[in-house]
Design a protein around this motif. Structure first.
Motif, PDB file in Angstrom:
ATOM      1  N   LEU A 200     -36.055  61.608 -44.251  1.00  0.00           N
ATOM      2  CA  LEU A 200     -35.544  61.324 -45.584  1.00  0.00           C
ATOM      3  C   LEU A 200     -36.663  60.888 -46.521  1.00  0.00           C
ATOM      4  O   LEU A 200     -36.742  61.344 -47.670  1.00  0.00           O
ATOM      5  CB  LEU A 200     -34.463  60.246 -45.499  1.00  0.00           C
ATOM      6  N   PHE A 201     -37.536  60.013 -46.050  1.00  0.00           N
ATOM      7  CA  PHE A 201     -38.655  59.575 -46.889  1.00  0.00           C
ATOM      8  C   PHE A 201     -39.577  60.745 -47.225  1.00  0.00           C
ATOM      9  O   PHE A 201     -40.086  60.846 -48.357  1.00  0.00           O
ATOM     10  CB  PHE A 201     -39.443  58.477 -46.176  1.00  0.00           C
ATOM     11  N   GLU A 202     -39.789  61.632 -46.274  1.00  0.00           N
ATOM     12  CA  GLU A 202     -40.628  62.804 -46.560  1.00  0.00           C
ATOM     13  C   GLU A 202     -39.990  63.672 -47.637  1.00  0.00           C
ATOM     14  O   GLU A 202     -40.689  64.180 -48.537  1.00  0.00           O
ATOM     15  CB  GLU A 202     -40.832  63.613 -45.278  1.00  0.00           C
ATOM     16  N   MET A 203     -38.668  63.844 -47.576  1.00  0.00           N
ATOM     17  CA  MET A 203     -37.992  64.659 -48.568  1.00  0.00           C
ATOM     18  C   MET A 203     -38.011  64.001 -49.950  1.00  0.00           C
ATOM     19  O   MET A 203     -38.142  64.673 -50.983  1.00  0.00           O
ATOM     20  CB  MET A 203     -36.547  64.922 -48.129  1.00  0.00           C
ATOM     21  N   LEU A 204     -37.885  62.682 -49.995  1.00  0.00           N
ATOM     22  CA  LEU A 204     -37.959  61.982 -51.283  1.00  0.00           C
ATOM     23  C   LEU A 204     -39.352  62.119 -51.901  1.00  0.00           C
ATOM     24  O   LEU A 204     -39.486  62.274 -53.129  1.00  0.00           O
ATOM     25  CB  LEU A 204     -37.586  60.509 -51.094  1.00  0.00           C
ATOM     26  N   ASP A 205     -40.359  62.051 -51.073  1.00  0.00           N
ATOM     27  CA  ASP A 205     -41.716  62.280 -51.592  1.00  0.00           C
ATOM     28  C   ASP A 205     -41.854  63.694 -52.133  1.00  0.00           C
ATOM     29  O   ASP A 205     -42.510  63.920 -53.168  1.00  0.00           O
ATOM     30  CB  ASP A 205     -42.739  62.047 -50.476  1.00  0.00           C
ATOM     31  N   ALA A 206     -41.214  64.659 -51.424  1.00  0.00           N
ATOM     32  CA  ALA A 206     -41.277  66.042 -51.906  1.00  0.00           C
ATOM     33  C   ALA A 206     -40.568  66.184 -53.249  1.00  0.00           C
ATOM     34  O   ALA A 206     -41.006  66.950 -54.122  1.00  0.00           O
ATOM     35  CB  ALA A 206     -40.647  66.976 -50.866  1.00  0.00           C
ATOM     36  N   VAL A 207     -39.462  65.430 -53.471  1.00  0.00           N
ATOM     37  CA  VAL A 207     -38.760  65.464 -54.756  1.00  0.00           C
ATOM     38  C   VAL A 207     -39.676  64.986 -55.872  1.00  0.00           C
ATOM     39  O   VAL A 207     -39.763  65.593 -56.962  1.00  0.00           O
ATOM     40  CB  VAL A 207     -37.482  64.605 -54.691  1.00  0.00           C
ATOM     41  N   LEU A 210     -42.191  67.630 -56.693  1.00  0.00           N
ATOM     42  CA  LEU A 210     -41.600  68.771 -57.386  1.00  0.00           C
ATOM     43  C   LEU A 210     -41.282  68.448 -58.845  1.00  0.00           C
ATOM     44  O   LEU A 210     -41.422  69.311 -59.720  1.00  0.00           O
ATOM     45  CB  LEU A 210     -40.323  69.225 -56.656  1.00  0.00           C
ATOM     46  N   TYR A 211     -40.829  67.226 -59.141  1.00  0.00           N
ATOM     47  CA  TYR A 211     -40.551  66.857 -60.540  1.00  0.00           C
ATOM     48  C   TYR A 211     -41.823  66.895 -61.379  1.00  0.00           C
ATOM     49  O   TYR A 211     -41.773  67.144 -62.589  1.00  0.00           O
ATOM     50  CB  TYR A 211     -39.911  65.465 -60.598  1.00  0.00           C
ATOM     51  N   GLU A 212     -42.935  66.641 -60.775  1.00  0.00           N
ATOM     52  CA  GLU A 212     -44.192  66.706 -61.528  1.00  0.00           C
ATOM     53  C   GLU A 212     -44.570  68.140 -61.861  1.00  0.00           C
ATOM     54  O   GLU A 212     -45.226  68.385 -62.876  1.00  0.00           O
ATOM     55  CB  GLU A 212     -45.304  66.054 -60.713  1.00  0.00           C
ATOM     56  N   ARG A 213     -44.150  69.106 -61.017  1.00  0.00           N
ATOM     57  CA  ARG A 213     -44.546  70.496 -61.221  1.00  0.00           C
ATOM     58  C   ARG A 213     -43.428  71.354 -61.820  1.00  0.00           C
ATOM     59  O   ARG A 213     -43.651  72.149 -62.712  1.00  0.00           O
ATOM     60  CB  ARG A 213     -44.999  71.128 -59.901  1.00  0.00           C
ATOM     61  N   ASP A 214     -42.186  71.191 -61.302  1.00  0.00           N
ATOM     62  CA  ASP A 214     -41.080  72.086 -61.697  1.00  0.00           C
ATOM     63  C   ASP A 214     -39.782  71.302 -61.606  1.00  0.00           C
ATOM     64  O   ASP A 214     -39.231  71.098 -60.511  1.00  0.00           O
ATOM     65  CB  ASP A 214     -41.050  73.310 -60.765  1.00  0.00           C
ATOM     66  N   ALA A 218     -36.905  70.987 -58.630  1.00  0.00           N
ATOM     67  CA  ALA A 218     -36.613  69.667 -58.079  1.00  0.00           C
ATOM     68  C   ALA A 218     -35.101  69.404 -58.059  1.00  0.00           C
ATOM     69  O   ALA A 218     -34.563  68.818 -57.110  1.00  0.00           O
ATOM     70  CB  ALA A 218     -37.332  68.595 -58.886  1.00  0.00           C
ATOM     71  N   GLU A 219     -34.385  69.845 -59.128  1.00  0.00           N
ATOM     72  CA  GLU A 219     -32.937  69.683 -59.162  1.00  0.00           C
ATOM     73  C   GLU A 219     -32.272  70.483 -58.036  1.00  0.00           C
ATOM     74  O   GLU A 219     -31.346  70.000 -57.367  1.00  0.00           O
ATOM     75  CB  GLU A 219     -32.394  70.135 -60.518  1.00  0.00           C
ATOM     76  N   HIS A 220     -32.775  71.701 -57.856  1.00  0.00           N
ATOM     77  CA  HIS A 220     -32.245  72.516 -56.756  1.00  0.00           C
ATOM     78  C   HIS A 220     -32.526  71.856 -55.411  1.00  0.00           C
ATOM     79  O   HIS A 220     -31.675  71.862 -54.500  1.00  0.00           O
ATOM     80  CB  HIS A 220     -32.876  73.915 -56.812  1.00  0.00           C
ATOM     81  N   PHE A 221     -33.703  71.269 -55.296  1.00  0.00           N
ATOM     82  CA  PHE A 221     -34.064  70.581 -54.056  1.00  0.00           C
ATOM     83  C   PHE A 221     -33.108  69.416 -53.790  1.00  0.00           C
ATOM     84  O   PHE A 221     -32.680  69.186 -52.650  1.00  0.00           O
ATOM     85  CB  PHE A 221     -35.512  70.083 -54.159  1.00  0.00           C
ATOM     86  N   LEU A 222     -32.762  68.680 -54.844  1.00  0.00           N
ATOM     87  CA  LEU A 222     -31.837  67.560 -54.672  1.00  0.00           C
ATOM     88  C   LEU A 222     -30.464  68.042 -54.211  1.00  0.00           C
ATOM     89  O   LEU A 222     -29.813  67.397 -53.383  1.00  0.00           O
ATOM     90  CB  LEU A 222     -31.707  66.782 -55.983  1.00  0.00           C
ATOM     91  N   ASP A 223     -29.995  69.169 -54.756  1.00  0.00           N
ATOM     92  CA  ASP A 223     -28.715  69.720 -54.320  1.00  0.00           C
ATOM     93  C   ASP A 223     -28.747  70.056 -52.829  1.00  0.00           C
ATOM     94  O   ASP A 223     -27.800  69.755 -52.080  1.00  0.00           O
ATOM     95  CB  ASP A 223     -28.362  70.966 -55.129  1.00  0.00           C
TER      96      ASP A 223
END
Length: 363
Positions: A200-207, A210-214, A218-223
């Motif tokens: 979970l922490f790894e995925m939150l870091d990925a979010v 992604l918000y910094e780039r796209d 990032a919204e799709h990733f959250l879904d």
């Protein structure tokens, strides 16, 4: 006001006892064979010996004597089986010493009754000079019958002790397997408690990255992360899962890894309808997928079918899983299912296939 149940009619009681006796015979086929061998061993020996010393072995005397010895063997055979059945039923409520006395009394009664039923052979034996009197014949016959009956009851006792020992061994093995399975499930819960928060922490870091780039990605990733958590959270406090839940979790995991930028991968799932709700251990698919798709683009496939008593899951991956992941899954399957849980790896030029086989249980 209490009422007393009417006694069971004699005919029904006899029919029930006859049915119990027939079931006892079906479960004691070895006892039937041993009783037959012992019952006819004496008559056959005496009959062949009598032929060699008879004064006037006419066809009539030989036939009559043969019939009497046949009746003797058949009577002893039947009486041994009936006495063995009755004694085994009575012995359940007696102590060790009382059981021994019961077996001896039953052997004596069986021997005496057999010789009484076949006392008609005495005139032929006396006429041919084989015995001096009816009393001598009865004593000899009683002694032989008693020895045969005691040997038969000793066989029954050894057979019962062997069955009890086998039942105790089977119960101990079952308890051991259940204990090993509980230990494996406890270890699995411990591993899940460590791995799921870390993921979970790894995925939150990925979010955040992604918000910094796209932002759209990032919204799709959250879904997709929400879908993953809905499938993953029920596993945190349970050491068991279903194949459907694990397949959905695996697909959500592959999509998350693809959105995070590790690889462009997707998971196609084809699970037979009769295997959807089969019990399937958590912690099996994700390690294999994580080790196989990390940095490897390509499509993944998951198919599952049910056999008569098992579930066969086939994973098609762009690359083979690591040795560490395969060893971990094999260890988990062995602890949960013993030799019934299998992991097989098959590699080709185009893809790598991972086959997981577990016993079928309804989740």
């Amino acid at each position: 006001m209490s009422t007393v149940a009417p006694p069971m009619p004699v005919a029904i009681r006899l029919a029930k006892q006859a049915g119990d006796f027939l079931r006892w015979l079906q479960t004691h086929r070895g006892a039937i064979a041993v009783a037959g061998l012992l019952a006819f061993a004496g008559p056959l020996t005496f009959f062949t010996g009598a032929l060699s010393v008879m004064r006037l072995p006419s066809a009539s005397n030989v036939t009559r004597l043969g019939l009497w010895w046949t009746v003797y063997g058949a009577s002893l055979w039947c009486l041994l089986l009936i006495a063995g059945y009755c004694c085994e039923r009575l012995a359940r409520r007696l102590g060790r010493f009382s059981r021994g006395v019961l077996w001896i009394l039953a052997a004596g009664l069986t021997a005496a009754l057999t010789n009484w039923l076949t006392a008609g052979r005495a005139p032929i034996l006396i006429e041919q000079g084989l015995v001096h009197s009816t009393v001598t014949m009865q004593l000899n016959g009683f002694t032989v019958s008693l020895v045969m009956a005691l040997l038969f009851f000793a066989h029954l006792r050894r057979s019962r002790e062997h069955q009890q020992a086998t039942a105790r061994l089977a119960a101990a093995q079952t308890a051991q397997r259940q204990a090993r399975r509980r230990i494996a499930q406890a270890r699995l819960q411990e591993v899940q408690a460590r791995i799921d928060p870390q993921l979970l922490f790894e995925m939150l870091d990925a979010v955040l990255r992604l918000y910094e780039r796209d932002a759209g990605r990032a919204e799709h990733f959250l879904d997709e992360l929400i879908v993953f958590l809905r499938a993953a959270l029920p596993r945190l406090r349970s050491a068991s899962s279903s194949l459907l839940r694990e397949a959905e979790l695996a697909r959500a995991f592959v999509r998350l890894r693809a959105l995070a930028g590790d690889a462009r991968a997707d998971l196609a799932i084809d699970v037979a309808s009769d295997a959807l709700h089969a019990r399937f251990p958590p912690g099996v698919l994700l390690p294999l997928l994580s080790a196989a798709i990390g940095g490897n683009a390509g499509s993944c496939g998951l198919t599952a079918q049910r056999s008569d008593d098992g579930i066969r899951v086939l994973l098609t991956l762009p690359a083979p899983p690591s040795d560490a992941a395969a060893a971990r899954v094999r260890s988990l399957l062995h602890e949960l299912y013993g030799t019934a849980g299998q992991l097989k790896l098959e590699s080709t030029d185009a893809a790598s296939k991972v086959i997981v086989e577990v016993p079928y249980e309804l989740a």
